[in-house]
Design a protein around this motif. Structure first.
Motif, PDB file in Angstrom:
ATOM      1  N   SER A  69     -24.793  57.191  78.549  1.00  0.00           N
ATOM      2  CA  SER A  69     -25.115  56.151  77.567  1.00  0.00           C
ATOM      3  C   SER A  69     -23.956  55.964  76.606  1.00  0.00           C
ATOM      4  N   ASN A  70     -23.933  54.803  76.000  1.00  0.00           N
ATOM      5  CA  ASN A  70     -22.958  54.610  74.928  1.00  0.00           C
ATOM      6  C   ASN A  70     -23.542  53.735  73.816  1.00  0.00           C
ATOM      7  N   TYR A  71     -22.945  53.849  72.646  1.00  0.00           N
ATOM      8  CA  TYR A  71     -23.195  52.935  71.543  1.00  0.00           C
ATOM      9  C   TYR A  71     -21.975  52.041  71.444  1.00  0.00           C
ATOM     10  N   SER A  72     -22.212  50.782  71.125  1.00  0.00           N
ATOM     11  CA  SER A  72     -21.071  49.888  70.970  1.00  0.00           C
ATOM     12  C   SER A  72     -21.390  48.854  69.909  1.00  0.00           C
ATOM     13  N   MET A 116     -25.393  46.306  67.114  1.00  0.00           N
ATOM     14  CA  MET A 116     -25.199  47.654  67.655  1.00  0.00           C
ATOM     15  C   MET A 116     -25.997  47.709  68.951  1.00  0.00           C
ATOM     16  N   LEU A 117     -25.297  48.001  70.041  1.00  0.00           N
ATOM     17  CA  LEU A 117     -25.979  48.091  71.331  1.00  0.00           C
ATOM     18  C   LEU A 117     -26.048  49.542  71.788  1.00  0.00           C
ATOM     19  N   HIS A 118     -27.191  49.889  72.333  1.00  0.00           N
ATOM     20  CA  HIS A 118     -27.327  51.178  73.024  1.00  0.00           C
ATOM     21  C   HIS A 118     -27.521  50.836  74.496  1.00  0.00           C
ATOM     22  N   ILE A 119     -26.599  51.303  75.325  1.00  0.00           N
ATOM     23  CA  ILE A 119     -26.592  50.936  76.742  1.00  0.00           C
ATOM     24  C   ILE A 119     -26.705  52.180  77.608  1.00  0.00           C
ATOM     25  N   ASP A 120     -27.663  52.146  78.533  1.00  0.00           N
ATOM     26  CA  ASP A 120     -27.842  53.213  79.524  1.00  0.00           C
ATOM     27  C   ASP A 120     -27.448  52.682  80.890  1.00  0.00           C
ATOM     28  N   ASN A 142     -29.528  45.758  68.741  1.00  0.00           N
ATOM     29  CA  ASN A 142     -29.952  45.893  67.343  1.00  0.00           C
ATOM     30  C   ASN A 142     -29.124  44.972  66.466  1.00  0.00           C
ATOM     31  N   PRO A 143     -29.721  43.879  65.961  1.00  0.00           N
ATOM     32  CA  PRO A 143     -28.980  43.015  65.041  1.00  0.00           C
ATOM     33  C   PRO A 143     -28.730  43.775  63.729  1.00  0.00           C
ATOM     34  N   LEU A 144     -27.530  43.686  63.221  1.00  0.00           N
ATOM     35  CA  LEU A 144     -27.143  44.468  62.037  1.00  0.00           C
ATOM     36  C   LEU A 144     -26.706  43.564  60.896  1.00  0.00           C
TER      37      LEU A 144
END
Lengths: 97, 97, 97, 97, 97, 97, 97, 97, 97, 97
Positions: free
Chosen positions: B51-54, B4-8, B82-84
């Motif tokens: 921002s986005n979550y992907s 899960m990536l949080h990108i700004d 974030n490793p899931l």
């Protein structure tokens, strides 16, 4: 409507293993109902932590709050609610799946 | 493996609208390829933000890094990886879907 | 649905007074339309700062994001979106008003 | 004078459910009086959290502090006080309401 | 009403010494007027920094904001406004002075 | 020498009301002595919080530390010490007072 | 009186090497005078950073501030001032030295 | 090798005064030995706090860690270790002393 | 002596691709020398970021600082230096390798 | 796949020395197995702290999480997981070793 939640769990250190297990079982049973209702869409654990990301669908904010406040672990959770919309590329994702 | 990536995104203020548009088009074209390859699984925009979550799938960490470093916007992104793993309830989610 | 937004404005230092004034006028004209549509319900300035709190109503998250992304000042805003529900005491507030 | 408050509640984990309920009932009864006096104007719960935003009116800072310090839950609250003024667009909001 | 302000000044690096001096002179002249009006009661510099603490009196929040927004340096200030009331020991302080 | 202190008080939750009251009375009696000695010049409460700002005079840093360490509440205080000098405008403040 | 300072230097990126060298030489010459006056007692660089710790002696806070504000690099420094007193074990340190 | 340490002490609130005194005495006796060995060179208390800065000499990192881990208060300390080198001006400091 | 470094690189946005490439080539050539000297033992990139972790060996702190300050990218690096010692389990690691 | 972990240990203050010792022994025995399996590659203690850095190898994220969640100290650890890839210079490191 979609929401990405980041949830941190802090079980109080003075809980006995029995209390912790009981809490966990009630939480899982409750979460299972939410999955079957289509409220909790996906849930992932963050590796090496007591945190998770989860994707929720709710028709109103009132429904979302009532759902979260009804979780057995709610008093021990720190919840961050991120309201989401589809990214312009979302259609491509769905058709690729 | 899932991440899960949080990108700004921070586009420099001195960019002209043309530079910004060009960057955005190249980013989208590139992202579309990643979706079709099954690398970028889902992407959501966080309401009111840049921002986005992907959700990404990658066979190795090397592949994941090379993919991200190849994004046209990479120099302007702040990425949190974030490793899931699947949550114990994940199977219920899938069968409910 | 209701949302409380906390918005910080950072006008780039290299803007000329004319650019700043023009931006401000377009922002206000746009905000006025949102007020008349019933999207922007209330707005307060935080004393001594360039920040404000505002209360928004939107039927969907998509509408809320499109509204915010359409603000002329959007590239210069840091927006925190807080989804709200009525507090159990809200009815008392309304009937007291 | 108007103030936007952001309040976080932390009930000590060692409270019994009876203590928590009793505290909550006394807090609500007290808050109801403040609403009827016109001191507490509006209150919203932040979805998924133990926090709320609330809008207060007070003729002096002394009255505001005495009011907050008199809340039964005051020892367990973290309160952030934001002094507010009407935004230039406030009149439009009121006439649109 | 009393307010304790903590103010940080960040003069843009691209200012010429003349611009900085001019700004400083206009700021000081303006502040002097505020002192003579009884709005700015006291001001102290924090040793080794570009920050200060200052004590302000204002009859309303509108007056306080208009005063601060009118400072020539306002675009370059980060202001934290702390609303104050007299401590129960304040009378002792005054009579001891 | 002048110092602006920002002090946060955290009374342990397990204190009985009697313990808290006793502590508070001893603290106030002690503070009163410091006021009469001219060490504690002014003290203000921050609205809605358990914090205060206070202005202290001390001939040496040793005297200041010994004074603070002697407060009955010292073990429960978080103290931030800001060394101050008069702002260039201070004379105007005094003559205006 | 003793003070421990933690100082971070941020030379603007647009400085030419000549400007940086000139600034550095003036700073060192100035610091050398402060050492010879007994104001700057000791200075250490933090490994791998542009920061240093330094120990200063000043008879008053006014002298300390004037000294720091007079440093050629002052506009580019972030200074944290920690007022110090001798630890109860200080005498042992001195006699052991 | 030199190290600047910033140490915060948090004595658990449930300690009796006897436990605290005993701990403090053992800590001081131990620190005294370290001073006499030339390991702990200087120690200063930060005014108004439970923190201190201290200057240590150690021939290896292993010696430094063993020394710190041997402090009776080690379980209650938060230690920040800053490796230091002499600043280019250090020689001037020494010859001026 | 061993040190774990966490290094963040921020290349100024106004650099041309040629400047960036030139900087990167000089950095790599320099790092290669440090590896061959046995100073830079290991280096890993953090996935999706411009950061890395690296393990360094240095006989003194002076050598470590001189090495880091000599890196062509030093003005653009934010370096966190963590002094390390072998964990009690280190021998097992080595013999297992 | 490689991961750099930063782990902070917080043993609850109410643990008896026996409980702490027992926990530590079980943790070490468990870690030794992980080393022998080739999962835990290296581990270093950060000087003066209760933290460590460690390098792990895992074939999948599921294996890594299960390994960490199986540590006897897991409930008392704060773990930060950094996914790593080899830096372009890694080959030089290996051949130099």
């Amino acid at each position: 409507m979609l929401f990405m939640l980041h949830i941190d769990l802090t079980v109080p250190h003075h809980f006995t293993p029995e209390q912790t297990n009981d809490l966990r079982q009630r939480e899982n049973a409750h979460a299972l109902e939410l999955i079957q209702q289509g409220t909790l869409l996906r849930i992932w654990r963050v590796v090496g932590t007591h945190s998770n990301y989860s994707l929720w669908s709710a028709s109103t904010l009132e429904v979302l709050h009532a759902t979260l406040a009804g979780l057995p672990m709610f008093p021990y959770l720190k919840i961050q609610v991120n309201p989401l919309i589809d990214h312009p590329l979302a259609t491509a994702c769905t058709s690729a799946a």
